[in-house]
Write a protein that holds these residues in place. Structure first.
Motif, mmCIF file in Angstrom:
data_model
loop_
_atom_site.group_PDB
_atom_site.id
_atom_site.type_symbol
_atom_site.label_atom_id
_atom_site.label_comp_id
_atom_site.label_asym_id
_atom_site.label_seq_id
_atom_site.Cartn_x
_atom_site.Cartn_y
_atom_site.Cartn_z
ATOM 1 N N GLU A 21 36.603 49.552 45.943
ATOM 2 C CA GLU A 21 37.660 48.543 45.870
ATOM 3 C C GLU A 21 37.542 47.747 44.567
ATOM 4 N N VAL A 22 38.096 48.312 43.499
ATOM 5 C CA VAL A 22 38.150 47.629 42.216
ATOM 6 C C VAL A 22 39.598 47.606 41.744
ATOM 7 N N LEU A 23 39.882 46.740 40.797
ATOM 8 C CA LEU A 23 41.214 46.648 40.224
ATOM 9 C C LEU A 23 41.356 47.697 39.128
ATOM 10 N N ALA A 24 42.235 48.658 39.330
ATOM 11 C CA ALA A 24 42.501 49.660 38.312
ATOM 12 C C ALA A 24 43.528 49.091 37.334
ATOM 13 N N SER A 25 43.168 49.067 36.050
ATOM 14 C CA SER A 25 44.064 48.520 35.021
ATOM 15 C C SER A 25 44.339 49.581 33.964
ATOM 16 N N LEU A 47 42.701 48.999 43.938
ATOM 17 C CA LEU A 47 43.756 47.998 43.899
ATOM 18 C C LEU A 47 44.615 48.271 42.672
ATOM 19 N N LEU A 48 45.916 48.317 42.870
ATOM 20 C CA LEU A 48 46.851 48.544 41.776
ATOM 21 C C LEU A 48 47.579 47.247 41.468
ATOM 22 N N THR A 49 47.962 47.066 40.216
ATOM 23 C CA THR A 49 48.631 45.851 39.781
ATOM 24 C C THR A 49 49.893 46.174 39.004
ATOM 25 N N ASP A 50 50.809 45.216 38.972
ATOM 26 C CA ASP A 50 52.021 45.393 38.175
ATOM 27 C C ASP A 50 51.773 45.058 36.703
ATOM 28 N N GLY A 51 50.518 44.737 36.366
ATOM 29 C CA GLY A 51 50.177 44.401 34.987
ATOM 30 C C GLY A 51 50.314 42.933 34.671
ATOM 31 N N GLU A 52 50.799 42.164 35.615
ATOM 32 C CA GLU A 52 50.982 40.727 35.381
ATOM 33 C C GLU A 52 50.243 39.913 36.437
ATOM 34 N N GLY A 57 51.547 48.144 46.057
ATOM 35 C CA GLY A 57 51.224 49.311 46.850
ATOM 36 C C GLY A 57 51.586 50.587 46.131
ATOM 37 N N LEU A 58 51.516 51.696 46.854
ATOM 38 C CA LEU A 58 51.748 53.011 46.259
ATOM 39 C C LEU A 58 53.165 53.166 45.726
ATOM 40 N N ASP A 59 54.128 52.490 46.361
ATOM 41 C CA ASP A 59 55.517 52.611 45.925
ATOM 42 C C ASP A 59 55.963 51.440 45.056
ATOM 43 N N GLY A 60 55.002 50.614 44.631
ATOM 44 C CA GLY A 60 55.323 49.460 43.796
ATOM 45 C C GLY A 60 55.649 48.204 44.574
#
Length: 237
Positions: A21-25, A47-52, A57-60
């Motif tokens: 469980e890490v933040l993928a950037s 964990l996925l981010t919108d960059g901001e 989630g998987l579908d944004g």
């Protein structure tokens, strides 16, 4: 037929294998596809981010808010894995995105150091380079933006898991932490990689090919993650 870009996507995805469980950037198209592929397959805890400021989630779909204080806590605690680009990178993983030429009077101004020093000293950083050449893989970077293994003594969370280019995959699994050719993409020879690199890589006697995407991974790449085929514009082979 599997395209070179699809091998690159899988090679980038592999950077996040077993991260937990890490933040993928990911920074850039193919790393972004790779991070989402990893989340959908072998690294479901990413964990996925919108960059901001949002976790997605998987579908944004927005799953949560990522305030700046929490973001910094993850960065400084090694709970983030970035995949950045590099205008130059050397044998020890020092990266330059700031300028080309003498820092006092550079021939070309680039992005600036941005967050590269903090990223590389505080959390794992991998690199994606879509055009492998001697201009990028250099003996010595003109300015250190991201910190390599020879400059990171004592940095608790410093780690460069891998460098992925359009020719192959590289790591630092050597006694002096210098860059090693870990695999070549199908259709690429070791000699091609050697000729396109401005320093002496560590090259084992038997260099494997980058692993193929599975049928399920190919379907995800082609039908779900990048149905418009934008990946083919970034890597052409």
């Amino acid at each position: 037929m599997i395209s070179r870009s699809e091998y690159c996507v899988v090679a980038c995805a592999e950077a996040w294998r077993d991260n937990g469980e890490v933040l993928a950037s990911p920074m850039g198209l193919i790393p972004s596809i790779g991070a989402r592929l990893a989340r959908r397959t072998f690294s479901p805890d990413l964990l996925l981010t919108d960059g901001e400021a949002m976790l997605v989630g998987l579908d944004g779909t927005v799953e949560g808010w990522l305030p700046y204080r929490r973001h910094l806590t993850m960065v400084t605690g090694g709970r983030r894995h970035v995949m950045m680009g590099a205008s130059q990178i050397d044998r020890h993983g020092n990266q330059n995105i700031s300028c080309i030429g003498d820092w006092a009077r550079p021939a070309r101004q680039l992005l600036g150091v941005r967050g590269a020093p903090v990223n590389t000293l505080n959390n794992p950083v991998s690199y994606w380079i879509p055009r492998h050449s001697r201009r990028v893989f250099v003996e010595k970077v003109d300015m250190v933006s991201g910190v390599g293994h020879d400059r990171a003594a004592g940095a608790r969370f410093h780690r460069i898991p891998r460098v992925v280019s359009d020719l192959g995959v590289f790591d630092f699994a050597t006694p002096d932490r210098s860059m090693r050719l870990a695999s070549v993409h199908p259709g690429v020879t070791v000699e091609q990689v050697r000729e396109a690199t401005g320093f002496a890589l560590v090259i084992d006697d038997d260099v494997p090919c980058t692993r193929e995407p599975s049928a399920a991974e190919l379907r995800l790449i082609r039908e779900v993650l990048d149905p418009d085929g934008l990946r083919e514009r970034e890597v052409r082979a």
